[in-house]
Scaffold this motif. Sequence first.
Motif, PDB file in Angstrom:
ATOM      1  N   LYS A  99      -2.126  11.935 -12.510  1.00  0.00           N
ATOM      2  CA  LYS A  99      -3.322  11.821 -11.702  1.00  0.00           C
ATOM      3  C   LYS A  99      -4.010  10.672 -11.571  1.00  0.00           C
ATOM      4  CE  LYS A  99      -6.406  15.619 -12.326  1.00  0.00           C
ATOM      5  NZ  LYS A  99      -7.505  15.851 -14.031  1.00  0.00           N
ATOM      6  N   GLU A 100      -3.880   9.804 -12.722  1.00  0.00           N
ATOM      7  CA  GLU A 100      -4.350   7.748 -12.648  1.00  0.00           C
ATOM      8  C   GLU A 100      -3.563   7.161 -11.317  1.00  0.00           C
ATOM      9  OE1 GLU A 100      -3.608   5.838 -16.707  1.00  0.00           O
ATOM     10  OE2 GLU A 100      -5.354   7.371 -17.881  1.00  0.00           O
ATOM     11  N   VAL A 101      -2.073   7.321 -11.440  1.00  0.00           N
ATOM     12  CA  VAL A 101      -1.821   7.301 -10.361  1.00  0.00           C
ATOM     13  C   VAL A 101      -2.209   7.799  -8.909  1.00  0.00           C
ATOM     14  CG1 VAL A 101       0.565   7.232  -9.380  1.00  0.00           C
ATOM     15  CG2 VAL A 101      -0.044   6.516 -11.806  1.00  0.00           C
ATOM     16  N   LEU A 102      -2.616   8.736  -8.757  1.00  0.00           N
ATOM     17  CA  LEU A 102      -2.681   9.672  -7.827  1.00  0.00           C
ATOM     18  C   LEU A 102      -3.936   8.605  -7.566  1.00  0.00           C
ATOM     19  CD1 LEU A 102      -1.216  13.061  -7.579  1.00  0.00           C
ATOM     20  CD2 LEU A 102      -0.645  10.768  -6.481  1.00  0.00           C
ATOM     21  N   GLN A 103      -5.065   8.887  -8.177  1.00  0.00           N
ATOM     22  CA  GLN A 103      -6.479   8.288  -8.202  1.00  0.00           C
ATOM     23  C   GLN A 103      -6.801   6.475  -7.929  1.00  0.00           C
ATOM     24  OE1 GLN A 103      -9.068   9.843 -11.782  1.00  0.00           O
ATOM     25  NE2 GLN A 103      -8.240  12.029 -10.113  1.00  0.00           N
ATOM     26  N   GLN A 104      -5.462   5.819  -7.515  1.00  0.00           N
ATOM     27  CA  GLN A 104      -5.554   5.055  -7.850  1.00  0.00           C
ATOM     28  C   GLN A 104      -6.191   4.144  -6.484  1.00  0.00           C
ATOM     29  OE1 GLN A 104      -1.309   2.860  -8.593  1.00  0.00           O
ATOM     30  NE2 GLN A 104      -2.144   1.889 -10.516  1.00  0.00           N
ATOM     31  N   GLU A 105      -6.938   2.963  -6.304  1.00  0.00           N
ATOM     32  CA  GLU A 105      -7.479   2.486  -5.142  1.00  0.00           C
ATOM     33  C   GLU A 105      -6.511   2.031  -4.267  1.00  0.00           C
ATOM     34  OE1 GLU A 105     -10.834  -0.028  -3.432  1.00  0.00           O
ATOM     35  OE2 GLU A 105     -11.371   0.899  -5.309  1.00  0.00           O
ATOM     36  N   ARG A 106      -5.997   2.438  -3.145  1.00  0.00           N
ATOM     37  CA  ARG A 106      -5.346   1.456  -2.316  1.00  0.00           C
ATOM     38  C   ARG A 106      -5.749   0.984  -1.091  1.00  0.00           C
ATOM     39  NH1 ARG A 106      -0.635   5.362  -1.255  1.00  0.00           N
ATOM     40  NH2 ARG A 106       0.075   5.835  -3.241  1.00  0.00           N
ATOM     41  N   THR A 107      -5.319  -0.391  -1.302  1.00  0.00           N
ATOM     42  CA  THR A 107      -6.084  -1.206  -0.053  1.00  0.00           C
ATOM     43  C   THR A 107      -5.130  -1.796   0.606  1.00  0.00           C
ATOM     44  OG1 THR A 107      -6.076  -3.335  -1.520  1.00  0.00           O
ATOM     45  CG2 THR A 107      -8.787  -1.703  -1.805  1.00  0.00           C
ATOM     46  N   LEU A 108      -5.577  -2.262   2.275  1.00  0.00           N
ATOM     47  CA  LEU A 108      -4.932  -2.599   2.787  1.00  0.00           C
ATOM     48  C   LEU A 108      -5.204  -3.870   3.686  1.00  0.00           C
ATOM     49  CD1 LEU A 108      -4.096   0.636   5.563  1.00  0.00           C
ATOM     50  CD2 LEU A 108      -2.297  -0.708   3.607  1.00  0.00           C
ATOM     51  N   THR A 109      -4.449  -5.160   3.381  1.00  0.00           N
ATOM     52  CA  THR A 109      -4.935  -6.557   3.843  1.00  0.00           C
ATOM     53  C   THR A 109      -4.804  -6.487   5.663  1.00  0.00           C
ATOM     54  OG1 THR A 109      -2.850  -7.661   3.932  1.00  0.00           O
ATOM     55  CG2 THR A 109      -3.337  -7.828   1.933  1.00  0.00           C
ATOM     56  N   ASP A 110      -5.490  -7.531   6.040  1.00  0.00           N
ATOM     57  CA  ASP A 110      -5.311  -7.872   7.197  1.00  0.00           C
ATOM     58  C   ASP A 110      -4.136  -7.797   8.245  1.00  0.00           C
ATOM     59  OD1 ASP A 110      -8.623  -7.404   7.671  1.00  0.00           O
ATOM     60  OD2 ASP A 110      -8.632  -9.754   7.725  1.00  0.00           O
ATOM     61  N   ALA A 111      -3.314  -8.667   7.197  1.00  0.00           N
ATOM     62  CA  ALA A 111      -2.112  -8.847   7.783  1.00  0.00           C
ATOM     63  C   ALA A 111      -1.611  -6.982   7.967  1.00  0.00           C
ATOM     64  CB  ALA A 111      -0.903  -9.648   6.819  1.00  0.00           C
ATOM     65  N   ASP A 112      -2.310  -6.086   6.872  1.00  0.00           N
ATOM     66  CA  ASP A 112      -1.016  -4.390   6.889  1.00  0.00           C
ATOM     67  C   ASP A 112      -1.159  -4.124   8.348  1.00  0.00           C
ATOM     68  OD1 ASP A 112       0.256  -5.431   5.103  1.00  0.00           O
ATOM     69  OD2 ASP A 112      -1.078  -4.860   2.838  1.00  0.00           O
ATOM     70  N   ILE A 158      -0.067  -1.674  13.619  1.00  0.00           N
ATOM     71  CA  ILE A 158      -0.935  -1.402  14.897  1.00  0.00           C
ATOM     72  C   ILE A 158       0.149  -2.114  15.950  1.00  0.00           C
ATOM     73  CG2 ILE A 158      -2.821  -2.653  16.796  1.00  0.00           C
ATOM     74  CD1 ILE A 158      -4.987  -2.494  14.232  1.00  0.00           C
ATOM     75  N   ASP A 159       0.386  -3.647  15.683  1.00  0.00           N
ATOM     76  CA  ASP A 159       1.743  -4.478  16.534  1.00  0.00           C
ATOM     77  C   ASP A 159       3.030  -2.733  16.689  1.00  0.00           C
ATOM     78  OD1 ASP A 159       0.264  -6.179  17.296  1.00  0.00           O
ATOM     79  OD2 ASP A 159       1.335  -7.367  15.272  1.00  0.00           O
ATOM     80  N   ARG A 160       3.080  -2.687  15.117  1.00  0.00           N
ATOM     81  CA  ARG A 160       4.302  -1.325  15.545  1.00  0.00           C
ATOM     82  C   ARG A 160       3.728   0.314  16.181  1.00  0.00           C
ATOM     83  NH1 ARG A 160       7.486   1.358  10.699  1.00  0.00           N
ATOM     84  NH2 ARG A 160       8.879   2.096  11.666  1.00  0.00           N
ATOM     85  N   MET A 161       2.602   0.111  15.868  1.00  0.00           N
ATOM     86  CA  MET A 161       1.930   1.803  17.046  1.00  0.00           C
ATOM     87  C   MET A 161       2.393   1.555  18.601  1.00  0.00           C
ATOM     88  SD  MET A 161      -0.854   2.708  14.775  1.00  0.00           S
ATOM     89  CE  MET A 161      -1.567   3.524  15.783  1.00  0.00           C
ATOM     90  N   PHE A 162       1.245  -0.088  18.856  1.00  0.00           N
ATOM     91  CA  PHE A 162       1.311  -0.064  20.254  1.00  0.00           C
ATOM     92  C   PHE A 162       2.924  -0.603  20.444  1.00  0.00           C
ATOM     93  CE2 PHE A 162       1.242  -3.175  23.767  1.00  0.00           C
ATOM     94  CZ  PHE A 162       0.871  -2.768  24.168  1.00  0.00           C
ATOM     95  N   GLN A 163       3.682  -1.284  19.380  1.00  0.00           N
ATOM     96  CA  GLN A 163       4.933  -1.224  20.257  1.00  0.00           C
ATOM     97  C   GLN A 163       6.104   0.231  20.412  1.00  0.00           C
ATOM     98  OE1 GLN A 163       8.161  -3.325  17.678  1.00  0.00           O
ATOM     99  NE2 GLN A 163       9.002  -4.457  19.004  1.00  0.00           N
ATOM    100  N   ARG A 164       6.002   0.903  19.715  1.00  0.00           N
ATOM    101  CA  ARG A 164       6.449   1.936  20.176  1.00  0.00           C
ATOM    102  C   ARG A 164       5.885   3.139  20.752  1.00  0.00           C
ATOM    103  NH1 ARG A 164       6.861   5.791  14.820  1.00  0.00           N
ATOM    104  NH2 ARG A 164       8.199   6.744  15.648  1.00  0.00           N
ATOM    105  N   LEU A 165       4.932   2.799  21.264  1.00  0.00           N
ATOM    106  CA  LEU A 165       4.037   3.385  22.367  1.00  0.00           C
ATOM    107  C   LEU A 165       4.690   2.677  23.890  1.00  0.00           C
ATOM    108  CD1 LEU A 165       1.928   5.321  23.381  1.00  0.00           C
ATOM    109  CD2 LEU A 165       0.766   3.100  23.551  1.00  0.00           C
ATOM    110  N   ARG A 166       5.003   1.671  23.419  1.00  0.00           N
ATOM    111  CA  ARG A 166       6.111   1.127  24.436  1.00  0.00           C
ATOM    112  C   ARG A 166       6.967   1.674  24.905  1.00  0.00           C
ATOM    113  NH1 ARG A 166       5.300  -5.220  23.863  1.00  0.00           N
ATOM    114  NH2 ARG A 166       7.256  -4.546  24.644  1.00  0.00           N
ATOM    115  N   LEU A 167       7.692   2.354  24.272  1.00  0.00           N
ATOM    116  CA  LEU A 167       8.739   2.137  24.818  1.00  0.00           C
ATOM    117  C   LEU A 167       8.987   3.141  24.650  1.00  0.00           C
ATOM    118  CD1 LEU A 167      10.706   0.742  20.809  1.00  0.00           C
ATOM    119  CD2 LEU A 167      10.905  -0.032  22.979  1.00  0.00           C
TER     120      LEU A 167
END
Length: 61
Positions: free
Chosen positions: A5-18, A23-32
């Motif tokens: 339960k504690e593991v599932l409730q941990q706050e997850r954060t993304l950095t700007d680099a993440d 976004i780069d990967r999504m755009f690349q897949r969209l282009r393909l």
Amino acid sequence: MPDEKEVLQQERTLTDADVDAVIDRMFQRLRLNVGDGVLSLAWKALLLGIVGLAYYGLKKG
């Protein structure tokens, strides 16, 4: 050891680099999948729509 339960409730954060990498990967897949030509056409249509809307606003008011 933390329980499940504690593991599932941990706050997850993304950095700007993440976020940039996702976004780069999504755009690349969209282009393909869609192709550069279709994206280019959509971009031009969007820009033309914005310019047309601005011209309409200029003429109307």
